[in-house]
Design a protein around this motif. Structure first.
Motif, PDB file in Angstrom:
ATOM      1  N   LEU A 193      12.525  74.920  11.060  1.00  0.00           N
ATOM      2  CA  LEU A 193      11.264  75.508  10.600  1.00  0.00           C
ATOM      3  C   LEU A 193      11.140  75.455   9.081  1.00  0.00           C
ATOM      4  O   LEU A 193      10.052  75.215   8.543  1.00  0.00           O
ATOM      5  N   GLN A 194      12.236  75.675   8.387  1.00  0.00           N
ATOM      6  CA  GLN A 194      12.201  75.624   6.921  1.00  0.00           C
ATOM      7  C   GLN A 194      11.853  74.224   6.429  1.00  0.00           C
ATOM      8  O   GLN A 194      11.091  74.065   5.466  1.00  0.00           O
ATOM      9  N   ARG A 195      12.401  73.205   7.085  1.00  0.00           N
ATOM     10  CA  ARG A 195      12.071  71.837   6.678  1.00  0.00           C
ATOM     11  C   ARG A 195      10.594  71.553   6.878  1.00  0.00           C
ATOM     12  O   ARG A 195       9.950  70.925   6.032  1.00  0.00           O
ATOM     13  N   VAL A 196      10.061  71.994   8.003  1.00  0.00           N
ATOM     14  CA  VAL A 196       8.639  71.771   8.267  1.00  0.00           C
ATOM     15  C   VAL A 196       7.794  72.514   7.236  1.00  0.00           C
ATOM     16  O   VAL A 196       6.854  71.946   6.660  1.00  0.00           O
ATOM     17  N   ARG A 197       8.117  73.792   7.009  1.00  0.00           N
ATOM     18  CA  ARG A 197       7.367  74.611   6.062  1.00  0.00           C
ATOM     19  C   ARG A 197       7.418  74.034   4.637  1.00  0.00           C
ATOM     20  O   ARG A 197       6.400  73.903   3.951  1.00  0.00           O
TER      21      ARG A 197
END
Length: 594
Positions: free
Chosen positions: A518-522
């Motif tokens: 999720l952090q990579r996407v965000r």
């Protein structure tokens, strides 16, 4: 459906070969083949596994298709599984979700990384591109393709950019291309370089490894240690690209092509590694991911302890139903499916499970390749489980960026199997307003309308990730509800890395793989939005355009340094002169004009 309804439906079915589908409304839950449709479907009145019992209970109908032969039923089952991707089947994922390397059909072929090669590119023939792969490690592929271009000068530009050039582009100056477009290299010599690239991609590692090793040694001798280290890292990637195992395959009789399969299973994920040998020489390696839910053990043999046979049977049919079969298959164990065995025997395919010797070593190599990949995409499964979703394979991330309400833009990035799918990135200019919630509402409304109206060529994602907190998520969900696009949406708040859903909030451990996803996407959505905002902001006309001595580049540097015209106005003469291109006289002019 209850047991009585299953028996009632089975009683009306013919005692012939065919395929059956358990359906729930418009969704196919399970596809199966049968020698005798009536007997096979009747067995589901008392299924032997809990998972199949849940499937039968969820189903509201059964559809059948009668075939003339058992082999036809086998192939029809494979096609229906690939088309409908039913949740309760062992199913092969589409190769196009993995990157491939393509050399285009052109007088001066282009090399590119693609997930959607030309439709006729699976074979090397006149008028068709040549495709290698699929591969599972995109970063490794990018490193290898760059090394190939630096070594052999194969162009990476599109055919449109290639046509009509009168001088070489920057790639030529950087040593990435030998510029066949302007005949800096003649087409015959270029074709020889393309052939060398093909030989490497077919398995001849030394074609690229040897030049890199010489370059590394030369750099070390000249005490260019940073360059030598870079060459060493690339050399390691190149040597690992094809893996180990370059020994020849011992063919039997007239066998010209042999495929070696290895299987590894972890949870409900399985990987099949395939080694292809032609005329005794290994020419290709690839891996394929299957979703392997524990199915009816009486029919498939798949369970927590013995799933390899079921995965092999499913893979062989689904993979080779659309491809040419090899002359022989080497397997780690028997697949245990009588219909598959009859089909392969009718096609004249030799199936062997070697116990020792060279062939056994190759099977072990295939198993090592499979084990290297299995579980590598677990973060998507962990995320789906944590959020109670069917899947989190395809995720889209959204963010907005503006400068106090001006140059407002939105980003929409896509991740597939945990990796950025940049060809599916989109961006949107928004109406200028200093309201993050309204901006997010407008961005999600735009995406949802395009999806509902069929104007977006991308498949619907499994999950939407909003950069922000509860307010941004609420605005996004309002837009989705207004348009009627039913896709799960969550938010990731940067301050405390809290995962916010419509019903609750999660604080996952900082080392949780699904949180990292999720952090990579965000973070990628944020980067893409800021990048686009800066581009738009630099295009906006400002009072700086009227200042003598301030051209477009100087204006861009001023705004980049101070962030806004207001901050430029408040800057001191000394601060202004710290910007490249702004001398004392120009700084004084800026101060007087602003």
């Amino acid at each position: 459906m209850n047991a009585d309804r299953v028996r009632e439906r089975a009683g009306s079915l013919p005692r012939e070969p065919g395929v059956y589908q358990f359906r729930a409304e418009e969704t196919t839950l399970y596809v199966g083949k049968a020698v005798d449709l009536r007997n096979r479907v009747r067995s589901y009145a008392d299924p032997r596994s809990a998972r199949i019992r849940r499937m039968v209970k969820r189903a509201d109908g059964i559809e059948i298709a009668v075939t003339d032969t058992e082999t036809q039923a086998l192939l029809l089952e494979a096609n229906l599984i690939k088309r409908h991707q039913p949740r309760y089947n062992v199913r092969l994922k589409d190769d196009k979700s993995y990157p491939m390397v393509q050399l285009t059909a052109h007088e001066a072929p282009q090399i590119e990384i693609t997930r959607d090669p030309d439709s006729e590119a699976q074979r090397d023939s006149d008028g068709a591109a040549t495709v290698f792969g699929p591969y599972t490690n995109k970063g490794q592929v990018e490193t290898v393709v760059k090394a190939l271009r630096e070594t052999y000068g194969i162009r990476g530009c599109s055919d449109h950019k290639y046509a009509g050039r009168d001088r070489p582009c920057l790639d030529y100056e950087m040593g990435l291309c030998t510029a066949p477009c302007t005949r800096e290299i003649d087409l015959e010599s270029y074709a020889e370089d393309v052939t060398a690239v093909k030989r490497f991609l077919e398995g001849e590692t030394g074609i690229l490894a040897d030049p890199l090793r010489r370059e590394m040694e030369a750099a070390a001798q000249n005490q260019q240690f940073e360059r030598a280290a870079n060459c060493r890292d690339r050399l390691e990637t190149v040597e690992a690209f094809h893996g180990a195992g370059g020994e020849a395959v011992q063919s039997v009789g007239d066998e010209r092509s042999v495929d070696v399969l290895g299987v590894a299973i972890e949870g409900e994920d399985a990987t099949v590694a395939r080694l292809r040998a032609e005329r005794g020489k290994l020419v290709n390696r690839d891996r394929h991911t299957l979703e392997a839910p524990s199915a009816d053990t009486a029919r498939t043999g798949y369970d927590a302890d013995g799933g390899v046979s079921a995965v092999l049977a499913a893979f062989i049919v689904q993979y080779y139903a659309e491809r040419d079969l090899p002359d022989a298959l080497l397997l780690p164990e028997r697949h245990g499916d009588d219909e598959v065995e009859a089909w392969l025997e009718a096609e004249g395919i030799s199936v062997r499970v070697p116990g020792a010797g060279r062939e056994a070593k190759l099977v072990e190599l295939a198993l090592k390749n499979a084990r290297r990949n299995v579980g590598g995409r677990d973060e998507c499964g962990l995320l789906a489980d944590a959020l109670e979703l069917e899947s989190a394979r395809r995720i889209e991330g959204f963010d907005v960026s503006h400068a106090q309400g001006t140059a407002a833009v939105g980003s929409d990035v896509t991740f597939v199997e945990g990796s950025a799918e940049k060809s599916d990135y989109r961006r949107k200019k928004l109406t200028d307003q200093n309201d993050d919630y309204d901006n997010m509402r407008a961005l999600l409304g735009w995406r949802a309308r395009r999806a509902v109206e069929g104007r977006d060529d991308r498949p619907d994602p499994d999950l939407l990730v909003i950069d922000g907190g509860e307010g941004q998520l609420a605005a996004a969900r309002e837009a989705l509800a207004e348009v009627g696009w039913d896709v799960p949406a969550i938010a990731l708040a940067k301050a405390e890395e809290r995962v916010i859903t419509p019903n609750r909030q999660f604080s996952w451990p900082s080392d949780a793989p699904h949180l990292h996803l999720l952090q990579r996407v965000r973070d990628e959505a944020h980067r893409f939005a800021v990048q686009y905002h800066q581009t738009i902001r630099d295009e906006v006309t400002t009072v700086l355009d009227d200042v003598p001595g301030v051209g477009p580049e100087t204006r861009k540097r001023l705004l980049g340094r101070f962030g806004s015209v207001e901050n430029v106005r408040e800057a001191s003469l000394e601060d202004l002169q710290s910007v490249t291109g702004v001398g004392e006289r120009t700084a004084e002019t800026i101060k007087s004009r602003l």
